[in-house]
Enzyme design. Sequence first.
Site, PDB file in Angstrom:
ATOM      1  N   LEU A 103       5.551  -2.518   1.860  1.00  0.00           N
ATOM      2  CA  LEU A 103       5.300  -1.863   3.405  1.00  0.00           C
ATOM      3  C   LEU A 103       4.700  -0.936   2.812  1.00  0.00           C
ATOM      4  O   LEU A 103       4.811  -0.092   1.726  1.00  0.00           O
ATOM      5  CB  LEU A 103       6.795  -1.883   4.083  1.00  0.00           C
ATOM      6  CG  LEU A 103       7.686  -2.660   3.934  1.00  0.00           C
ATOM      7  CD1 LEU A 103       8.879  -2.394   5.024  1.00  0.00           C
ATOM      8  CD2 LEU A 103       6.832  -3.291   4.860  1.00  0.00           C
ATOM      9  N   ASP A 104       4.220  -0.217   3.939  1.00  0.00           N
ATOM     10  CA  ASP A 104       3.006   0.746   3.706  1.00  0.00           C
ATOM     11  C   ASP A 104       3.767   2.523   4.211  1.00  0.00           C
ATOM     12  O   ASP A 104       5.192   2.105   4.391  1.00  0.00           O
ATOM     13  CB  ASP A 104       2.553   1.378   5.100  1.00  0.00           C
ATOM     14  CG  ASP A 104       0.950   0.182   4.667  1.00  0.00           C
ATOM     15  OD1 ASP A 104       0.815  -0.352   3.750  1.00  0.00           O
ATOM     16  OD2 ASP A 104       0.024  -0.304   6.218  1.00  0.00           O
ATOM     17  N   LYS A 105       3.538   3.278   3.047  1.00  0.00           N
ATOM     18  CA  LYS A 105       4.149   4.355   3.422  1.00  0.00           C
ATOM     19  C   LYS A 105       4.891   4.562   4.830  1.00  0.00           C
ATOM     20  O   LYS A 105       5.825   5.540   5.065  1.00  0.00           O
ATOM     21  CB  LYS A 105       3.395   5.614   2.594  1.00  0.00           C
ATOM     22  CG  LYS A 105       4.016   7.330   2.190  1.00  0.00           C
ATOM     23  CD  LYS A 105       3.576   8.143   1.467  1.00  0.00           C
ATOM     24  CE  LYS A 105       3.770   9.213   2.004  1.00  0.00           C
ATOM     25  NZ  LYS A 105       2.851  10.280   1.128  1.00  0.00           N
ATOM     26  N   LYS A 191      -2.722  -4.461  10.193  1.00  0.00           N
ATOM     27  CA  LYS A 191      -3.001  -2.756  10.429  1.00  0.00           C
ATOM     28  C   LYS A 191      -4.225  -3.607  11.256  1.00  0.00           C
ATOM     29  O   LYS A 191      -4.661  -3.131  12.080  1.00  0.00           O
ATOM     30  CB  LYS A 191      -2.997  -2.003   9.499  1.00  0.00           C
ATOM     31  CG  LYS A 191      -1.638  -1.335   9.866  1.00  0.00           C
ATOM     32  CD  LYS A 191      -1.265  -0.145   9.003  1.00  0.00           C
ATOM     33  CE  LYS A 191      -0.448   0.870   9.041  1.00  0.00           C
ATOM     34  NZ  LYS A 191      -0.403   1.369   7.664  1.00  0.00           N
TER      35      LYS A 191
END
Length: 235
Positions: A103-105, A191
């Site tokens: 997962l992205d930061k 995104k």
Amino acid sequence: MKLRLDKYLADMGQGTRSEVKKAIRKGLVQVNGRTVREPEYKVDTEEDQVLFAGRQAEYEEYEYYMLNKPAGVISASEDARERCVVDLIESRKRKDLFPVGRLDKDTEGLLLITNDGALAHRLLSPKKHVDKVYYARVQGRVTQEDVELFGQGVDIGEEKQTLPADLCILETGDISKVELTIREGRFHQVKRMFQAVGKEVLYLKRLRMGPLALDESLEPGQYRTLNTQELDILC
Ligand code: URA
């Protein structure tokens, strides 16, 4: 499974290999009630009872944790500079844990942390098209047209369009709330899908991965071991 006593103890987080060797030689370790001073002694992980400094050290070949990933932590096992998701699992025994997927930061939500490589492969293999469900808050009005576009697959600037995804509008307005189910795991996929229709994801949280759903009682940063029902459906 048969394992050397020093490896058994090191795997179970009792110290480094050389620390546990020293402890074994000092006579701090008992197997089935008898002190064993040879680090190379072979232990049966299912049958033998191992005590380290008087405390039972049970062997676990695999560990499985559900983490509600908080924002600000990276999806990695270790990093020289950044805090990693595996660092949050304070009760871990094994040193070979890793997050199943990334997962992205700034993304929150469901992350499975384990050392079970076969399970990770089943969940991540691009051929398996495992559903991933996300909740997102999006800048801009998400419309029925977006639902249809996502349903056909969108161009996110790669050779292939995304696979059809299910977009469900929960609330629409200047900021919209949606649930999106995708069946791939391309880099920044959610995104970039919204970017492709001219919108920006403001907040992203993963709710499900295949049959595994985030336990909503876990606050961001909290974790628990998987329960037997979850293990049964996954393993
Ligand atoms: N898609 C994204 O854009 N980010 C994530 O963290 C996961 C899916």
